[in-house]
Design a protein around this motif. Structure first.
Motif, PDB file in Angstrom:
ATOM      1  N   THR A   5       0.897  -1.232   0.086  1.00 42.11           N
ATOM      2  CA  THR A   5       0.118  -0.320   0.071  1.00 42.11           C
ATOM      3  C   THR A   5       0.836   1.218   0.064  1.00 42.11           C
ATOM      4  O   THR A   5       1.930   1.135   0.113  1.00 42.11           O
ATOM      5  N   GLY A   6       0.224   2.638  -0.136  1.00 43.05           N
ATOM      6  CA  GLY A   6       1.072   3.638   0.216  1.00 43.05           C
ATOM      7  C   GLY A   6       0.947   4.709  -1.068  1.00 43.05           C
ATOM      8  O   GLY A   6       0.520   4.246  -2.235  1.00 43.05           O
ATOM      9  N   PRO A 242       4.400   0.491   4.537  1.00 42.06           N
ATOM     10  CA  PRO A 242       3.895   0.107   3.160  1.00 42.06           C
ATOM     11  C   PRO A 242       3.788  -1.257   2.720  1.00 42.06           C
ATOM     12  O   PRO A 242       3.054  -1.573   1.711  1.00 42.06           O
ATOM     13  N   VAL A 243       4.463  -2.309   3.123  1.00 41.93           N
ATOM     14  CA  VAL A 243       4.558  -3.470   2.711  1.00 41.93           C
ATOM     15  C   VAL A 243       4.335  -4.447   4.196  1.00 41.93           C
ATOM     16  O   VAL A 243       4.764  -4.349   5.197  1.00 41.93           O
ATOM     17  N   VAL A 254       8.523   2.271   7.291  1.00 36.62           N
ATOM     18  CA  VAL A 254       9.053   2.879   6.125  1.00 36.62           C
ATOM     19  C   VAL A 254      10.420   3.471   6.382  1.00 36.62           C
ATOM     20  O   VAL A 254      11.467   3.589   5.634  1.00 36.62           O
ATOM     21  N   GLU A 255      10.846   3.679   7.738  1.00 33.50           N
ATOM     22  CA  GLU A 255      12.331   4.053   7.912  1.00 33.50           C
ATOM     23  C   GLU A 255      13.294   3.206   8.397  1.00 33.50           C
ATOM     24  O   GLU A 255      14.192   3.476   8.711  1.00 33.50           O
ATOM     25  N   GLY A 471      11.221   5.005   0.387  1.00 37.63           N
ATOM     26  CA  GLY A 471      10.144   5.464  -0.253  1.00 37.63           C
ATOM     27  C   GLY A 471       9.247   4.581  -0.083  1.00 37.63           C
ATOM     28  O   GLY A 471       8.960   3.844   0.905  1.00 37.63           O
ATOM     29  N   ARG A 472       8.340   4.143  -1.302  1.00 40.47           N
ATOM     30  CA  ARG A 472       7.506   3.147  -1.127  1.00 40.47           C
ATOM     31  C   ARG A 472       7.611   1.927  -1.990  1.00 40.47           C
ATOM     32  O   ARG A 472       8.460   2.179  -2.930  1.00 40.47           O
ATOM     33  N   ALA A 473       7.241   0.884  -1.575  1.00 39.43           N
ATOM     34  CA  ALA A 473       7.425  -0.265  -2.592  1.00 39.43           C
ATOM     35  C   ALA A 473       6.608  -0.262  -3.811  1.00 39.43           C
ATOM     36  O   ALA A 473       5.469  -0.169  -3.588  1.00 39.43           O
TER      37      ALA A 473
END
Length: 478
Positions: A5-6, A242-243, A254-255, A471-473
């Motif tokens: 997602t994201g 995001p995953v 995310v970080e 970032g986002r996957a």
């Protein structure tokens, strides 16, 4: 099995590995006290400490040993607080006074000794009588968010004290702190949406939510909750995590591709938001199939030196209509298993105590961190003051499963005298503040990443960041 997602990934539904209660809206009246601690919580702490029960006594000993928790503390209010490069930084004065106010207020609720309440009230009144602005570089947004939510929590603990000027304090929060946090969530300092890491959004969400509770402002509470669920920035839950790796019960933070210190900060902030919302009858802990549980489990396992899955990604950064760039991360950053923050007791006790769920990594890392201290116990720099702490004392609870909805306990509508006869029960539209290219790059590195663990091991030295930003996957950035 991966689920993405994201902002840079296709939205999909998350599996149903963990059964979670339905989120519920708070009722017509807000609960007070009702941020990190309710009346039920405060009464439990006092009762357990009086009975000499473990581990509460160990947690309380950490509180009483902290130099901020002493009734002789004297406030040093400033008219303007500055944070960030290029400014006359004095924000350490503010966060030390905030932690002194919070710790004295908490100590009052446990002991009933009015001297601690008087000290907390004197600190809060002194600042509301003088502070008019939070300024500096982009880091001013961090200052507004972090110290805004903490200030509000300290005030919530003494809100009914006769000597506390609640109205003036609420005005300060609405005029000085909340506008910066609201502006950041709306405009992100003029940056592209993925420029700022998740913890920036989360400080702002925490501030807006806490001010909403303090000021009985349901619209602000609703805005904070909505952003947590659906916000475009990196701090909303589906962008911060995001995953999801359903087969492992983990959600990638995310970080994690950036560094350990900021990942711990973000998890602590999201837990703070979830706890404050829960105490107003709103279940963010269980939102989206307990997505936060999976993210917290991921960070806990990784921080203890365990192997975690990682999905490579690229994120955009820069200013809207200005300079731009991108950077990629291909793996989780290295960790120091000795590094800790006082964040785990709150999160672990919710999922295992309130909900009766299994959370192996949270349980293990919380046990390692026991008994948790607070501001001043985790190094001299600002990172050691990012959480209010004392979770062993405040959040340890007997297992009692909340099967349907949050149960914040009775509203403290009345007042009762404490053992020493104290008067309270112990137990706006912001304009865009668009940033410039050189300002957008500021990420709180002047102090936060020099955070030192209780063991004295420095996470990152010299104000340098590991620039392996996440970032986002799966997909291009928006």
């Amino acid at each position: 099995m991966l689920k993405f997602t994201g902002a840079t990934a296709g939205a999909v539904t998350v599996g149903t590995t963990i059964a979670a209660p339905q989120a519920t809206a708070a009722g017509a009246g807000l609960v007070h006290p009702g941020m990190l601690h309710t009346r039920t919580d405060l009464d439990r702490m006092a009762k357990k400490v009086k009975a000499g029960a473990a581990p509460y006594t160990a947690g309380f000993a950490r509180l009483t040993a902290n130099r901020h928790a002493q009734s002789g503390w004297t406030a040093n209010p400033q008219a303007t607080v500055y944070r960030g490069s290029g400014s006359p930084q004095n924000y350490a004065i503010l966060y030390n006074d905030i932690h002194a106010a919070y710790q004295n207020a908490l100590r009052w609720h446990v002991t009933g000794e009015s001297a601690y309440a008087d000290t907390a009230v004197a600190i809060l009144n002194a600042w509301s009588a003088k502070l008019t602005a939070v300024a500096g570089s982009a880091d001013r947004f961090l200052a507004a968010g972090l110290y805004g939510y903490q200030f509000a929590n300290a005030a919530e603990l003494v809100r009914d004290h006769t000597d506390f000027d609640l109205g003036r304090f609420q005005k300060m929060m609405l005029d000085v702190f909340c506008p910066l946090s609201e502006d950041f969530l709306a405009n992100h300092n003029g940056a592209v949406i993925t420029n700022y890491w998740a913890n920036w959004d989360l400080t702002a969400i925490a501030c807006v939510l806490a001010v909403g509770i303090l000021c009985d402002d349901r619209a602000r509470i609703d805005r904070a909750v909505e952003y947590f669920k659906h916000g475009a920035g990196m701090g909303s839950v589906k962008n911060a995590i995001p995953v999801v790796y359903d087969d492992q019960g983990l959600g990638e933070w995310v970080e994690a591709g950036r560094d350990q210190g900021h990942a711990l900060l973000g998890v602590g902030l999201m837990g703070t938001v979830c706890e404050m919302a829960w105490n107003q009858g709103i279940d963010l802990y269980g939102y989206d199939d307990s997505r936060f549980l999976k993210g917290a489990q991921y960070v806990a396992k990784w921080s203890m030196g365990g192997e975690v899955p990682y999905t490579a990604n690229t994120r955009r950064k820069g200013a809207v209509g200005g300079w731009s760039g991108s950077e990629s991360a291909t793996g989780a950053a290295g960790v120091d298993p000795a590094m800790t923050r006082p964040i785990w007791a709150m999160i672990a006790n919710h999922y295992t105590g309130r909900r009766g769920l299994s959370a192996t990594y949270l349980t293990r890392i919380a046990a390692r961190a026991t008994p948790e201290g607070g501001g001043g116990d985790y190094g001299p720099n600002s990172g050691g003051y990012d959480q209010l702490g004392f979770g062993t004392l405040a959040f340890t609870r007997d297992k009692e499963i909340a099967s349907v909805r949050p149960s914040p306990g009775p509203s403290a509508g009345g007042q009762s005298a404490n053992a020493d006869g104290a008067d309270a029960s112990p137990s706006a539209g912001a304009t865009a503040q668009g940033g410039k290219g050189e300002d957008l790059a500021a990420t709180g590195t002047t102090d936060v990443v020099a955070w030192t663990a209780a063991t004295g091991v420095t996470a990152l030295a010299g104000g340098l960041l590991l620039l392996r930003r996440r970032g986002r996957a799966g997909g291009s950035a928006q």
